[in-house]
Design a protein around this motif. Structure first.
Motif, short mmCIF file in Angstrom:
data_model
loop_
_atom_site.label_atom_id
_atom_site.label_comp_id
_atom_site.label_asym_id
_atom_site.label_seq_id
_atom_site.Cartn_x
_atom_site.Cartn_y
_atom_site.Cartn_z
N SER A 1 47.58 49.87 45.88
CA SER A 1 47.98 48.80 45.07
C SER A 1 46.76 47.80 45.41
CB SER A 1 49.20 47.96 45.91
OG SER A 1 50.37 48.89 45.51
N PHE B 1 50.03 41.06 46.11
CA PHE B 1 49.72 41.68 47.47
C PHE B 1 50.69 41.33 48.36
CE2 PHE B 1 44.94 41.74 46.02
CZ PHE B 1 45.19 43.16 45.33
N ASN C 1 47.63 38.93 41.29
CA ASN C 1 47.14 39.74 42.24
C ASN C 1 47.49 39.24 43.57
OD1 ASN C 1 46.59 41.91 40.73
ND2 ASN C 1 44.08 41.45 41.02
N ARG C 2 47.12 38.21 43.90
CA ARG C 2 47.36 37.61 45.25
C ARG C 2 48.97 37.62 45.53
NH1 ARG C 2 47.00 31.69 45.91
NH2 ARG C 2 49.28 31.87 46.58
N ILE D 1 40.61 42.93 38.50
CA ILE D 1 39.54 41.59 38.72
C ILE D 1 38.03 42.21 38.60
CG2 ILE D 1 38.57 39.96 40.43
CD1 ILE D 1 41.36 39.42 39.83
N GLY E 1 44.49 46.06 42.09
CA GLY E 1 44.30 44.75 41.95
C GLY E 1 42.74 44.25 42.01
N VAL F 1 44.95 36.19 36.48
CA VAL F 1 45.13 37.64 36.98
C VAL F 1 44.91 37.67 38.63
CG1 VAL F 1 44.31 40.01 37.02
CG2 VAL F 1 44.32 38.64 34.96
N ALA F 2 43.75 36.86 39.19
CA ALA F 2 43.65 36.68 40.64
C ALA F 2 44.98 35.93 41.22
CB ALA F 2 42.42 35.74 40.93
#
Length: 128
Positions: A26, A87, A83-84, A34, A30, A79-80
């Motif tokens: 995962s 996570f 993703n964060r 990025i 991610g 997207v960041a």
């Protein structure tokens, strides 16, 4: 404190094994997403430098390049952020990731991302 009989043996090693076994994919996915977006922004910067003379002669081209660069920056930041949060969910409770993907799909009208993701996850689980 826990009673001595209820403490697991080598908890740090077990946690590291679980991280590598269940969560590293995962994290890699991610990071790859990025990296692709950053590569596209780099290519856009290259195109911007190569067409600088055209942009000076044509204000519409300059305006369009500015808009596209701004949209790519916004896409990277969105997207960041996703993703964060993904996570965090993967680290805390992997089952909540399905809820995040469902909500993301509803808000962005994306293709059935969660279906593809969990088909891949199920096929990997059956291979092991």
């Amino acid at each position: 404190m826990f009673p001595p009989c209820s403490q697991p043996t080598f908890p740090v090693l077990k946690a590291m094994r679980n991280t590598v076994t269940f969560h590293l994919g995962s994290i890699a996915l991610g990071a790859f997403i990025i990296a692709v977006i950053q590569f596209l922004r780099l290519m856009l910067e290259y195109l911007d430098k190569r067409t600088r003379n055209l942009q000076q002669a044509n204000k519409v081209a300059q305006w369009l390049m500015c808009i596209v660069k701004c949209l790519m920056w916004c896409l990277e930041k969105i997207v960041a952020f996703i993703n964060r949060n993904a996570f965090i969910l993967v680290a805390g409770a992997p089952t909540q990731l399905r809820l995040l993907l469902l909500q993301f799909e509803k808000t962005t009208c994306m293709l059935p991302m969660h279906t593809w993701f969990f088909q891949v996850m199920n096929s990997n689980a059956t291979q092991n």
